[in-house]
Scaffold this motif. Structure first.
Motif, PDB file in Angstrom:
ATOM      1  N   GLU A  98      -2.325   0.654   2.570  1.00 19.32           N
ATOM      2  CA  GLU A  98      -3.632   0.666   3.958  1.00 19.32           C
ATOM      3  C   GLU A  98      -4.789   2.253   3.653  1.00 19.32           C
ATOM      4  O   GLU A  98      -4.125   3.162   3.792  1.00 19.32           O
ATOM      5  CB  GLU A  98      -3.326   0.494   5.304  1.00 19.32           C
ATOM      6  CG  GLU A  98      -5.393  -0.025   5.821  1.00 19.32           C
ATOM      7  CD  GLU A  98      -4.445  -0.715   7.238  1.00 19.32           C
ATOM      8  OE1 GLU A  98      -5.759  -0.721   7.918  1.00 19.32           O
ATOM      9  OE2 GLU A  98      -3.725  -0.685   7.857  1.00 19.32           O
ATOM     10  N   GLN A 102       6.345  -7.302   2.670  1.00 15.30           N
ATOM     11  CA  GLN A 102       4.943  -7.538   3.275  1.00 15.30           C
ATOM     12  C   GLN A 102       5.759  -7.630   4.632  1.00 15.30           C
ATOM     13  O   GLN A 102       5.878  -8.350   5.454  1.00 15.30           O
ATOM     14  CB  GLN A 102       3.903  -8.331   2.783  1.00 15.30           C
ATOM     15  CG  GLN A 102       3.629  -8.821   1.293  1.00 15.30           C
ATOM     16  CD  GLN A 102       2.691  -7.574   1.072  1.00 15.30           C
ATOM     17  OE1 GLN A 102       2.081  -7.263   2.058  1.00 15.30           O
ATOM     18  NE2 GLN A 102       2.415  -6.797   0.048  1.00 15.30           N
ATOM     19  N   ALA A 127       4.437   0.960   5.227  1.00 17.03           N
ATOM     20  CA  ALA A 127       3.842   0.548   7.180  1.00 17.03           C
ATOM     21  C   ALA A 127       4.014   0.704   8.115  1.00 17.03           C
ATOM     22  O   ALA A 127       6.026   1.034   7.648  1.00 17.03           O
ATOM     23  CB  ALA A 127       4.133  -1.331   6.703  1.00 17.03           C
ATOM     24  N   LYS A 142      -0.721  -1.177   7.549  1.00 16.43           N
ATOM     25  CA  LYS A 142       0.043  -1.930   6.376  1.00 16.43           C
ATOM     26  C   LYS A 142       0.215  -0.728   5.067  1.00 16.43           C
ATOM     27  O   LYS A 142      -0.509   0.639   5.150  1.00 16.43           O
ATOM     28  CB  LYS A 142      -1.416  -3.082   5.497  1.00 16.43           C
ATOM     29  CG  LYS A 142      -0.923  -3.896   6.644  1.00 16.43           C
ATOM     30  CD  LYS A 142      -1.805  -4.940   6.031  1.00 16.43           C
ATOM     31  CE  LYS A 142      -2.217  -6.325   7.569  1.00 16.43           C
ATOM     32  NZ  LYS A 142      -3.295  -7.233   6.508  1.00 16.43           N
TER      33      LYS A 142
END
Length: 500
Positions: free
Chosen positions: A216, A473, A226, A213
């Motif tokens: 991350e 997202q 991502a 992601k």
């Protein structure tokens, strides 16, 4: 009417008296009354708030995107197909008892340490990559761990199968898919997809998709956006074993369009194999009827000799269209000594001028921008996270505005796992001002959100750029490039050649 006049006069006398007794009182009374009363709308309703840039672009796409005058009826797609196991990359590596460390690229993965280093290398860049895992037994152990990992998901995989699935979502299209199709993959394919019996096999080929992601972190590595890292030990796709079956099936199927992918899978099989197999592939592809356009979908590669062979001597001159992302575009120019070949990697959003220079070079040096050229390449669909460009040689393709906008729209919706663009879940990252070239002479260009396809020409090549509304997202990044290319092809049309 006279009653209102009397009332106004009485109020005026009263206010005058109050002013003399307390000069501040009238203003305090008026403020109190103003604050107490509900806000009244002006006649005709309140002024609507101006749309955000994202709203303006999404609305404009709806108006711009129109079906081509001549649609494809039958599309043949080959030749890489598999089952994708999608899993958290960091989670899987931790489950394999691997510790975070420094990143390093590997052209071929020989063990778990190579996998860890390559994953960290590309995660730190936020870039997609695909690698062959040479050890069959170790790969099978990793694949079992991936399938058993909590939250692991199984999907249709392979560029050809993914493009076929996307095309088959159009009810008016009949799609032929040829590739190593095992029982699990066959069950997941759309009912409209025709699979030649010769391409069916007893075992599925599995690819592992290690996703991460935006933001991350694992150890000192942090993902700027991502993306995913793909690994496989896939001999059937690696040898393009169903290519000849695919080409042979075209005579009976009679497609309007051929979509080819999977060349990148041969790279991991070693030079001796790919040198010979590439020659055989070129001979096979050359057997496709001249009037049927061929689109080639490229994917991540690391061997410059192999890419250069595809570029200069083998495949690109005999296909009409290619689809690729920013990593593949940069690797093409590095392999072939084209513009900006000294650029090691893109810094953030790829500069539009540089991208434009490389696309022009491809069509001029390896395509048919020169009418005297014998090459067939006339169309390149370039996609990166923030924007897409469709570059076409004039006189060969139509409906480019719709095609590039449709590709961007599907990128915005599919990344969020939706059928339509939700403006609350996307953000604009594309530059609204850019140059047509990195060097002089260059034209200063602007994206107008209400007309979000910017067009410019260089010689007899036309460029169509549109922003992408990037999903904040993303739910799944795998297959976005394939969906983009498929949607762009659905809205594209070949310009009929004049009768001689």
């Amino acid at each position: 009417m006279w009653r209102k006049a009397v009332l106004v006069a009485v109020l005026a006398l009263g206010m005058g008296y109050l002013y003399h007794t307390d000069p501040e009182l009238p203003s305090r009374v008026l403020n109190y009354v103003s604050d107490s009363l509900p806000q009244m709308e002006p006649s005709g309703g309140s002024e609507p708030h101006p749309p955000t840039l994202e709203e303006a672009i999404a609305r404009a796409w709806q108006t711009l995107i129109a079906a081509p005058a001549r649609r494809w009826a039958r599309v043949a797609v080959g030749v890489n197909a598999c089952v994708d196991v999608v899993v958290s990359g960091v989670g899987l590596l931790q489950a394999l008892a691997l510790e975070p460390g420094s990143g390093r690229d590997h052209e071929v993965l020989h063990g778990k340490e190579d996998l860890k280093e390559a994953f960290i290398h590309y995660m730190g860049k936020g870039a997609a990559a695909e690698r062959f895992f040479s050890d069959k037994e170790v790969f099978q152990r990793i694949a079992r761990a991936a399938a058993e990992y909590p939250g692991a998901q199984i999907y249709v995989g392979g560029n050809a199968a993914l493009i076929g699935q996307k095309l088959a979502s159009n009810p008016e299209l009949v799609v032929l898919l040829c590739g190593p199709v095992g029982p699990k993959l066959h069950d997941m394919l759309d009912e409209q997809i025709v699979v030649p019996p010769e391409s069916l096999q007893e075992m599925d080929e599995f690819h592992l998709i290690l996703e991460y992601k935006s933001g991350e972190q694992w150890g000192s590595s942090r993902a700027p956006q991502a993306n995913r890292f793909i690994l496989s030990h896939d001999v059937s796709n690696g040898e393009m074993s169903t290519l000849e079956t695919f080409i042979a099936s075209l005579d009976e199927f009679q497609p309007d369009l051929v979509v080819l992918s999977g060349l990148h899978m041969m790279e991991g099989m070693g030079r001796d194999l790919w040198e010979e197999r590439l020659k055989e592939a070129v001979i096979a592809i050359s057997d496709v009827r001249n009037e049927v356009p061929i689109h080639l979908e490229l994917a991540s590669m690391t061997d410059r000799d192999y890419m250069n062979r595809i570029l200069q001597e083998q495949v690109l001159p005999i296909v009409n269209s290619i689809g690729l992302n920013e990593q593949e575009l940069l690797f093409l120019t590095q392999s072939g000594g084209g513009p900006h070949a000294d650029l090691a990697s893109w810094d953030g959003v790829p500069d539009v001028g540089r991208v434009s220079d490389i696309l022009l070079w491809l069509l001029e040096q390896h395509g048919r921008a020169d009418p005297e050229s014998e090459a067939d390449l006339t169309r390149i669909h370039f996609h990166t996270l923030a924007y897409h460009i469709l570059a076409t040689v004039d006189g060969h393709w139509g409906n480019q505005v719709s095609a590039v906008a449709a590709g961007a729209r599907v990128a915005s919706s599919q990344a969020c796992g939706l059928q339509k663009v939700d403006i609350t879940k996307v953000i604009l990252k594309a530059p609204l001002n850019f140059y047509s070239s990195f060097s002089e002479p260059r034209e200063s260009l602007t994206v107008e959100p209400s007309r979000p396809v910017t067009v410019w020409r260089r010689g007899n090549v036309s460029f169509h750029l549109t922003p992408v509304l990037v999903c904040k997202q993303p739910l799944r990044t795998v297959g976005l490039g394939d969906a983009i290319s498929a949607e762009g092809l659905v809205f594209s049309e070949v310009t009929p050649r004049p009768e001689l």
